[in-house]
Design an enzyme around this catalytic site. Sequence first.
Site, PDB file in Angstrom:
ATOM      1  N   ASP A  28      35.627  50.669  33.385  1.00  0.00           N
ATOM      2  CA  ASP A  28      35.880  49.286  32.998  1.00  0.00           C
ATOM      3  C   ASP A  28      34.925  48.945  31.855  1.00  0.00           C
ATOM      4  OD1 ASP A  28      36.030  46.533  32.725  1.00  0.00           O
ATOM      5  OD2 ASP A  28      36.168  46.134  34.872  1.00  0.00           O
ATOM      6  N   GLU A 123      25.575  43.936  39.427  1.00  0.00           N
ATOM      7  CA  GLU A 123      27.016  43.737  39.221  1.00  0.00           C
ATOM      8  C   GLU A 123      27.603  43.450  40.587  1.00  0.00           C
ATOM      9  OE1 GLU A 123      30.261  43.558  39.668  1.00  0.00           O
ATOM     10  OE2 GLU A 123      30.844  45.607  39.114  1.00  0.00           O
ATOM     11  N   GLU A 132      33.702  39.298  48.362  1.00  0.00           N
ATOM     12  CA  GLU A 132      32.730  40.284  48.854  1.00  0.00           C
ATOM     13  C   GLU A 132      31.375  39.663  49.189  1.00  0.00           C
ATOM     14  OE1 GLU A 132      32.344  43.825  46.546  1.00  0.00           O
ATOM     15  OE2 GLU A 132      34.482  44.304  46.626  1.00  0.00           O
ATOM     16  N   HIS A 280      38.645  45.432  35.910  1.00  0.00           N
ATOM     17  CA  HIS A 280      39.122  45.809  37.240  1.00  0.00           C
ATOM     18  C   HIS A 280      39.221  44.593  38.166  1.00  0.00           C
ATOM     19  CE1 HIS A 280      34.803  45.651  38.205  1.00  0.00           C
ATOM     20  NE2 HIS A 280      35.141  45.671  39.479  1.00  0.00           N
TER      21      HIS A 280
END
Length: 358
Positions: A28, A123, A132, A280
């Site tokens: 990515d 990240e 998440e 992504h």
Amino acid sequence: MELNNKIVDDEYFKSYFNLNVHELMLKDKPRTLAYKNAIELNSIDFKDKVVIDVGSGTGILSMFAAKAGAKKVYAIEGSLMAGYCSNLVENNKLDSIIKVIHKRMEDISDEIEDEKVDIIISEWMGFYLFHESMLNSVLYARDRYLKDNGIMFPSRADVFLAPVNMDKLIDRKVNFWNDVYGFDFSILAEPALQELPAPYVEYLEKDQIVLNENKILSVNFNTITCEELEDIIINNIDFKFPEGIKPKTIHGFGIWFICYFDGSKGTVELSTAPGDPETHWKQTTILLPSGIELEGGETMTCRLQMTQDSMNKRIYDLNLEFPDDEEQEMEQDNEDEDEEHEESCDCLKCKIIREHSK
């Protein structure tokens, strides 16, 4: 609840011990180059500084920081990827600078020798930014280790919402079921559309945006708290469809984000917006039960609520409502709503479900 959280976390970290996942992220380019460019542009901020990389994975961000002149980098990785990371750091002769620690950020005790650090990089972003809930671990690191004038990379983000048209998706689905190896399966087109994932994560093209996006949320990672992340409510999101425009149909609302890396020498952006280079993260669409036809001059107001799931804090329940029309209330991941739909609906899928439950 603690046991359930441990199970959720164990599964989460297990999912990242997969090189295909890391290959996807490394390939990515908008994502990886944003970090590389931000660190290199602001290398003066990294020179002789101490850095924590939360969720280091392969260690690529730690290596960027080391190459920019960091004195010490703590690469924190909760999954077994820490083993790969250690080997990669050694292979690249950076083990005198980068220390890999195989632990969850919240479980760190005395592995970090420095009382305070200068920079935290990570990240951590997920779909619609918050999916998440890895940001919680980054904020833990910030509150525990970051100096008062320390730097967060990324530093802040904006979240955007826009009505979208999904005619291309619908046409693809319908055309497939219309002719399946010469047979007419068209009666399955509608149930197939009903079974699209909710929310729906896929690339949106620029021309699918029906109205200009609305910046609905700005987040400062230096100040936001974990408590604020538990239940995010955005009220009074207004959209106005101009008069004199060709009528269009809205099938849902797309969500995306832009992150900003603010340093002494400048700011670098990482955009996941439709029309920008694909990442992504794609875009997340909250699909409506049915399309809304716009002819011009309409104004709509909506309310978006993003709540950490009570059984799995790693995911959020997304709830989009239209206060002026309760019948258009849209709730994602709501089993009760699905059951009510099955009892009252005359679509083919619900008829089959009722028939087989007798």
